[in-house]
Motif scaffolding. Structure first.
Motif, PDB file in Angstrom:
ATOM      1  N   CYS A 126      34.397-130.551 -17.491  1.00 10.84           N
ATOM      2  CA  CYS A 126      34.943-129.324 -16.903  1.00 10.84           C
ATOM      3  C   CYS A 126      34.212-128.960 -15.615  1.00 10.84           C
ATOM      4  O   CYS A 126      34.820-128.545 -14.640  1.00 10.84           O
ATOM      5  CB  CYS A 126      34.847-128.173 -17.903  1.00 10.84           C
ATOM      6  SG  CYS A 126      36.129-128.220 -19.148  1.00 10.84           S
ATOM      7  N   GLY A 127      32.889-129.114 -15.634  1.00  8.98           N
ATOM      8  CA  GLY A 127      32.108-128.836 -14.431  1.00  8.98           C
ATOM      9  C   GLY A 127      32.509-129.738 -13.281  1.00  8.98           C
ATOM     10  O   GLY A 127      32.654-129.298 -12.141  1.00  8.98           O
ATOM     11  N   THR A 128      32.702-131.024 -13.588  1.00  6.98           N
ATOM     12  CA  THR A 128      33.076-131.997 -12.554  1.00  6.98           C
ATOM     13  C   THR A 128      34.476-131.717 -12.024  1.00  6.98           C
ATOM     14  O   THR A 128      34.705-131.716 -10.808  1.00  6.98           O
ATOM     15  CB  THR A 128      33.007-133.429 -13.131  1.00  6.98           C
ATOM     16  OG1 THR A 128      31.695-133.644 -13.666  1.00  6.98           O
ATOM     17  CG2 THR A 128      33.284-134.468 -12.062  1.00  6.98           C
ATOM     18  N   ILE A 129      35.419-131.462 -12.939  1.00  4.67           N
ATOM     19  CA  ILE A 129      36.809-131.196 -12.523  1.00  4.67           C
ATOM     20  C   ILE A 129      36.875-129.924 -11.685  1.00  4.67           C
ATOM     21  O   ILE A 129      37.501-129.880 -10.632  1.00  4.67           O
ATOM     22  CB  ILE A 129      37.738-131.077 -13.761  1.00  4.67           C
ATOM     23  CG1 ILE A 129      37.870-132.438 -14.453  1.00  4.67           C
ATOM     24  CG2 ILE A 129      39.116-130.563 -13.363  1.00  4.67           C
ATOM     25  CD1 ILE A 129      38.445-132.361 -15.849  1.00  4.67           C
ATOM     26  N   SER A 130      36.199-128.870 -12.174  1.00  6.05           N
ATOM     27  CA  SER A 130      36.199-127.593 -11.460  1.00  6.05           C
ATOM     28  C   SER A 130      35.603-127.749 -10.063  1.00  6.05           C
ATOM     29  O   SER A 130      36.157-127.260  -9.079  1.00  6.05           O
ATOM     30  CB  SER A 130      35.407-126.561 -12.262  1.00  6.05           C
ATOM     31  OG  SER A 130      35.275-125.381 -11.526  1.00  6.05           O
ATOM     32  N   SER A 131      34.457-128.450  -9.985  1.00  2.00           N
ATOM     33  CA  SER A 131      33.793-128.644  -8.699  1.00  2.00           C
ATOM     34  C   SER A 131      34.659-129.453  -7.747  1.00  2.00           C
ATOM     35  O   SER A 131      34.794-129.127  -6.568  1.00  2.00           O
ATOM     36  CB  SER A 131      32.449-129.343  -8.927  1.00  2.00           C
ATOM     37  OG  SER A 131      31.765-129.507  -7.720  1.00  2.00           O
ATOM     38  N   THR A 132      35.276-130.517  -8.266  1.00  2.75           N
ATOM     39  CA  THR A 132      36.117-131.384  -7.427  1.00  2.75           C
ATOM     40  C   THR A 132      37.341-130.633  -6.907  1.00  2.75           C
ATOM     41  O   THR A 132      37.646-130.678  -5.714  1.00  2.75           O
ATOM     42  CB  THR A 132      36.561-132.631  -8.227  1.00  2.75           C
ATOM     43  OG1 THR A 132      35.398-133.305  -8.700  1.00  2.75           O
ATOM     44  CG2 THR A 132      37.377-133.578  -7.356  1.00  2.75           C
ATOM     45  N   CYS A 133      38.040-129.917  -7.799  1.00  4.50           N
ATOM     46  CA  CYS A 133      39.224-129.155  -7.389  1.00  4.50           C
ATOM     47  C   CYS A 133      38.847-128.051  -6.407  1.00  4.50           C
ATOM     48  O   CYS A 133      39.550-127.804  -5.429  1.00  4.50           O
ATOM     49  CB  CYS A 133      39.914-128.552  -8.610  1.00  4.50           C
ATOM     50  SG  CYS A 133      40.621-129.773  -9.727  1.00  4.50           S
ATOM     51  N   GLY A 134      37.710-127.408  -6.684  1.00  4.40           N
ATOM     52  CA  GLY A 134      37.235-126.354  -5.788  1.00  4.40           C
ATOM     53  C   GLY A 134      36.933-126.882  -4.403  1.00  4.40           C
ATOM     54  O   GLY A 134      37.230-126.231  -3.395  1.00  4.40           O
ATOM     55  N   GLN A 135      36.351-128.080  -4.336  1.00  2.51           N
ATOM     56  CA  GLN A 135      36.030-128.682  -3.041  1.00  2.51           C
ATOM     57  C   GLN A 135      37.293-128.990  -2.246  1.00  2.51           C
ATOM     58  O   GLN A 135      37.357-128.740  -1.040  1.00  2.51           O
ATOM     59  CB  GLN A 135      35.235-129.967  -3.247  1.00  2.51           C
ATOM     60  CG  GLN A 135      33.779-129.716  -3.588  1.00  2.51           C
ATOM     61  CD  GLN A 135      33.020-131.005  -3.783  1.00  2.51           C
ATOM     62  OE1 GLN A 135      33.268-131.981  -3.089  1.00  2.51           O
ATOM     63  NE2 GLN A 135      32.106-131.020  -4.722  1.00  2.51           N
ATOM     64  N   ILE A 136      38.303-129.535  -2.914  1.00  2.00           N
ATOM     65  CA  ILE A 136      39.562-129.870  -2.227  1.00  2.00           C
ATOM     66  C   ILE A 136      40.176-128.603  -1.623  1.00  2.00           C
ATOM     67  O   ILE A 136      40.640-128.599  -0.484  1.00  2.00           O
ATOM     68  CB  ILE A 136      40.549-130.554  -3.191  1.00  2.00           C
ATOM     69  CG1 ILE A 136      40.013-131.943  -3.581  1.00  2.00           C
ATOM     70  CG2 ILE A 136      41.935-130.678  -2.557  1.00  2.00           C
ATOM     71  CD1 ILE A 136      40.778-132.602  -4.717  1.00  2.00           C
ATOM     72  N   ALA A 137      40.161-127.516  -2.413  1.00  2.00           N
ATOM     73  CA  ALA A 137      40.787-126.270  -1.959  1.00  2.00           C
ATOM     74  C   ALA A 137      40.009-125.595  -0.841  1.00  2.00           C
ATOM     75  O   ALA A 137      40.599-125.076   0.107  1.00  2.00           O
ATOM     76  CB  ALA A 137      40.928-125.317  -3.152  1.00  2.00           C
TER      77      ALA A 137
END
Length: 469
Positions: free
Chosen positions: A383-394
């Motif tokens: 969840c931390g990785t997915i959240s961080s990755t999606c947040g970075q893209i946005a």
């Protein structure tokens, strides 16, 4: 029935109950994988993992310490049964303290009241999620048998430890981008446990940032210097930095990056407490959305106060050999040449970048929290990785524009455009892809950063004596 099976006194009736004896024997058999009649620490660890116990709780060490009366490093069946009988005694006391109306059932309101009595405020939905993790028959209440079976091999000593365990299994920890800061009970605040947890988090952040510093410096370099004409890539960028300043130059800017963790964490924590109190008003608890708003505002407050350190970090990261002698020299030269306003260049895109992160964190948190009250560490890391990755893209385009604005004076003769001016300039010359320069090294550091943070955080909590159930 007043007596046991042999007609004598029954000080511990459940210990003499054939059904319980059978259940204990089955439990022992599940743990005793090599069938030698003894359970060692490895069998305990593996057995508890199969039952869904978090590996970081060190439960197997506690069970062996309490149950191994002859100190031979193993549990035989007699020791195992004695341990379970003592566990049941403690669990029964905890069950009675939770069962406030003495009806033999624990309901949602009683879980909520127990949290509140310890100074931790949770919503009805969070209390329901905790209840559902124990409720096997779907009645939305937990009886003594469900309670006992759920916690029998979880070596929690009292209700404060149970509440601590529940609290940390329901709050999603997503590392550096956390928009819901941890809640601390009144006892944790009183005993100083809160600052130990913050210190453990700060140490985890320091080691994680140091470990991934070369990728972070490369990201900043590519954000500022990469373009269609120079075609800078990951390996070319690393090679160029090493040629210019040697291997040590890969860690330029890391000192200030680590230094700003402590003030940022402390300010964010204090701001969150105040904002949370203001939002809550007369309410007993905050909804998840309100906690995210409070967390985002606290993050923005901390960023506003420590933002000059962000500008210094960018300038020190981009510096050439011999350009600055250190942090103080860099700050002095910026102040002399550009004035005080230079320390807030790029502030607007920086604050705006918090919004997409907060929205994505909220979406992942709400989607995830519907499914479970007791996540394992792999799920938390994912969840931390997915959240961080999606947040970075946005939010990456805003981060890139912020970095370019911070770096403006470090490029001789560069124009000094506004945020919108920079967006237009990049889009007209390089298209949408120009807004994502440097995102490759940024992605490359996500998994190692989250993993390093977790390992260091857990070890620091052990060193500092922070309870982690």
């Amino acid at each position: 029935m007043p007596g046991g099976r042999d007609g004598g006194p029954a000080p511990c009736p459940e210990g003499r109950d054939p059904e319980r004896q059978k259940h204990w024997a089955e439990l022992f058999d599940q743990l005793d994988t090599n069938k030698d009649g003894r359970v060692d620490i490895n069998e305990l660890r593996e057995g508890l993992a199969r039952m869904g116990m978090n590996a970081s709780s060190r439960a197997e060490q506690e069970i062996l310490r309490e149950g191994d009366t002859d100190r031979d490093g193993e549990l035989d069946f007699e020791e195992f049964v004695s341990y379970l009988q003592e566990r049941e005694r403690k669990l029964r006391l905890m069950f009675h303290s939770l069962d406030r109306n003495n009806d033999g059932q624990i309901d949602v309101s009683e879980i909520q009241q127990t949290f509140h009595s310890l100074g931790v405020y949770i919503s009805l939905q969070q209390a329901e999620k905790i209840l559902q993790s124990m409720d096997k028959d779907g009645t939305m209440t937990v009886d003594w048998l469900e309670w006992r079976d759920h916690f029998i091999l979880n070596p929690l000593e009292n209700m404060e430890e149970v509440v601590h365990y529940w609290k940390h299994s329901t709050v999603l920890d997503i590392g550096e981008c956390l928009t819901v800061p941890d809640e601390f009970s009144e006892k944790e605040k009183r005993t100083g446990m809160w600052w130990k947890q913050l210190l453990a988090g700060a140490m985890a952040g320091a080691v994680s940032r140091t470990g991934t510093a070369p990728l972070d410096r490369l990201k900043v370099f590519m954000q500022v210097h990469a373009s269609k004409t120079n075609n800078m890539n990951v390996f070319g960028g690393l090679k160029g930095m090493i040629q210019e300043g040697g291997v040590r130059s890969l860690w330029r800017g890391n000192g200030i990056n680590v230094l700003k963790i402590a003030p940022e964490s402390a300010i964010k924590f204090m701001a969150y407490e105040q904002i949370k109190r203001a939002i809550r008003g007369q309410q007993e608890t905050l909804r998840v959305q309100e906690r995210f708003v409070a967390g985002s505002l606290a993050g923005a407050t901390a960023q506003t106060i420590i933002y000059p350190m962000e500008v210094l970090k960018t300038r020190l990261t981009l510096r050439k050999t011999g350009q600055y002698s250190g942090v103080a020299d860099c700050a002095k030269k910026i102040l002399q040449k550009e004035g005080i306003r230079a320390f807030y260049k790029g502030y607007l895109p920086n604050v705006l970048g918090i919004i997409p992160y907060a929205g994505i964190d909220l979406a992942i948190y709400e989607k995830y929290s519907r499914n479970t009250a007791d996540p394992g560490i792999l799920v938390l890391l994912a969840c931390g990785t997915i959240s961080s990755t999606c947040g970075q893209i946005a939010s990456y385009p805003l981060a890139l524009v912020r970095t370019r604005m911070q770096a403006q004076a470090s490029i001789e003769g560069a124009p000094q455009p506004t945020m919108l001016g920079l967006f237009k300039h990049i889009l007209s010359r390089e298209g949408v892809l120009g807004l994502y320069r440097g995102i490759a090294p940024n992605f490359m550091k996500v998994i190692p950063a989250v993993s390093i943070s977790y390992v260091v955080y857990e070890n620091m909590k052990q060193v500092l004596g922070v309870t982690s159930r």
